[in-house]
Scaffold this active site. Structure first.
Site, mmCIF file in Angstrom:
data_model
loop_
_atom_site.group_PDB
_atom_site.id
_atom_site.type_symbol
_atom_site.label_atom_id
_atom_site.label_comp_id
_atom_site.label_asym_id
_atom_site.label_seq_id
_atom_site.Cartn_x
_atom_site.Cartn_y
_atom_site.Cartn_z
ATOM 1 N N CYS A 258 0.995 -1.084 0.493
ATOM 2 C CA CYS A 258 0.206 0.082 0.152
ATOM 3 C C CYS A 258 0.897 1.575 0.307
ATOM 4 C CB CYS A 258 -1.018 -0.427 0.876
ATOM 5 S SG CYS A 258 -2.033 -1.438 1.128
ATOM 6 N N HIS B 241 -3.372 7.031 2.702
ATOM 7 C CA HIS B 241 -3.651 5.406 2.662
ATOM 8 C C HIS B 241 -5.260 5.566 2.404
ATOM 9 C CE1 HIS B 241 -4.115 1.889 1.325
ATOM 10 N NE2 HIS B 241 -3.646 1.280 2.730
ATOM 11 N N ASN C 16 -9.982 -0.422 0.741
ATOM 12 C CA ASN C 16 -8.242 -0.184 1.153
ATOM 13 C C ASN C 16 -8.693 -1.051 -0.407
ATOM 14 O OD1 ASN C 16 -5.536 -0.662 1.057
ATOM 15 N ND2 ASN C 16 -5.407 -1.190 2.535
#
Ligand code: COA
Length: 340
Positions: A122, A264, A294
């Site tokens: 990520c 994020h 996500n």
């Protein structure tokens, strides 16, 4: 790509365009209530997520990356043959090899481009930006495309309620260009990147690499993502704050000078914790976690592109991005947004 070091003189890298592709299929919390022992109330209160987009059965990661890359190029008005390097941050590639970036470069007609993937999970988009800036400011490249692309739905165990609620599929990215006429200061101000492999087993897919090759046989659960949610949560709350503060400290700046924070999009509680600890006005933070979950390496550029579309991200703004992920890794970047 052919580049000669220093040939571009005092080239500065500029964040010139953003773009994305999100597959149309949607998986809601109500759908997940029928799949595992969970509730919409639990998912929303623990994560902030209400739905995620899921790739179609025929779509692999490169299929999403191709459409996002085309979107970025059309936004910038740039021909694919002008691209010197195509970087795809991803941890859910089509194959161990060939790379998603090589497949994507061919498909979009970026025939001059060097192409490589980055595996920083990520944090990958920010790692990819750092590579793009280094290539451009060294004179090796003039136009670099960075496209974070993930199909997490393929590597998430549909029976594991601790993980299947969290992730979604998407691709999004940015075009970084060399700007010869730029003022003395670069569009990109600084990066803070890090990794702690000693915590790697807190978030991993055990099977499919050289440690446990798929050909040797495996338990089906081990082909899926496995996560210690509590440990990753603790790590994330620590590094989101620390990474931003270390970068600001190095630049002798304060959070008040940042126009927009793009964290994020993993868990709203992690984001809220960072907002509180950093002391930034929530009105200067943008997120879209609720609708996408996500999306890993696509999460930050997807939020950037939506912030632009919503008129929240405006030319000239100083933007801080910060993320964390498997590795474990973390990354922060401060950039002035100067679209073409
Ligand atoms: N629905 C209902 N209950 C669930 C559930 C679900 N989807 N998932 C877990 N639970 C249960 C657990 O089994 C546990 O039950 P128990 O107390 O009877 O054992 C209880 O809820 C609490 O579990 P816990 O893991 O402590 O929950 P949490 O508050 O830490 O939330 C996460 C779990 C995964 C949402 C949270 O830890 C998290 O977001 N971690 C970070 C993950 C992340 O961001 N990963 C990506 C990195 S890029």
């Amino acid at each position: 790509m052919i580049g000669v070091l220093g040939s571009a003189g005092r080239a500065h890298a500029r964040l010139a365009a953003l773009g994305s592709y999100v597959p149309p299929g949607v998986l809601t919390n109500a759908d997940l209530e029928r799949q595992v022992d969970t509730t919409d109330e639990w998912i929303v209160s623990r994560t902030g997520i209400r739905e995620r987009h899921i790739a179609g059965p025929d779509q692999a990661t490169s299929d999403l990356a191709i459409l996002a890359a085309k979107n970025i190029l059309s936004t910038a008005g740039v021909d694919p043959n002008e691209i010197d390097v195509l970087i795809v941050p991803t941890c859910t590639p089509d194959y161990l090899f060939p790379s998603v970036s090589a497949i994507t470069a061919s498909a979009i007609g970026a025939h001059r481009a060097a192409a490589f993937d980055i595996q920083a999970a990520c944090s990958g988009f920010i790692y990819g930006l750092a590579q793009a800036v280094a290539l451009v400011e060294s004179g090796l490249a003039q136009k670099v495309l960075v496209v974070g692309a993930e199909v997490f739905s393929r590597v998430t165990n549909p029976q594991d309620r601790g993980t299947c609620i969290l992730f979604g599929d998407a691709a999004a990215g940015a075009l970084i260009v060399a700007d010869e006429d730029h003022a003395a200061s670069s569009g990109f101000v600084g990066f803070e990147l890090g990794a702690d492999g000693s915590m790697g087993d807190q978030l991993l897919i055990p099977v499919g690499g050289t440690r446990h090759p798929a050909a040797a046989g495996f338990h089906p659960d081990d082909a899926y993502l496995q996560m210690n949610g509590r440990e990753v949560f603790k790590f994330a709350t620590r590094v989101m704050e620390d990474s931003v503060l270390r970068l600001l400290d190095r630049l002798a700046m304060t959070i008040d000078e940042v126009d927009l924070l793009i964290p994020h999009q993993a868990n709203q509680r992690i984001i809220d914790h960072a907002i509180g600890r950093l002391g930034i006005d929530p009105a200067r933070v943008f997120g879209n976690l609720e609708r996408y979950g996500n999306t890993s390496a696509a999460s930050i550029p997807l939020a950037l592109a939506e912030a632009r579309d919503a008129g929240v991200l405006r030319p000239g703004m100083l933007v801080m991005m910060v993320g964390f992920g498997a590795g474990l890794t973390w990354a922060a970047c401060l950039v002035r947004y100067e679209p073409t």
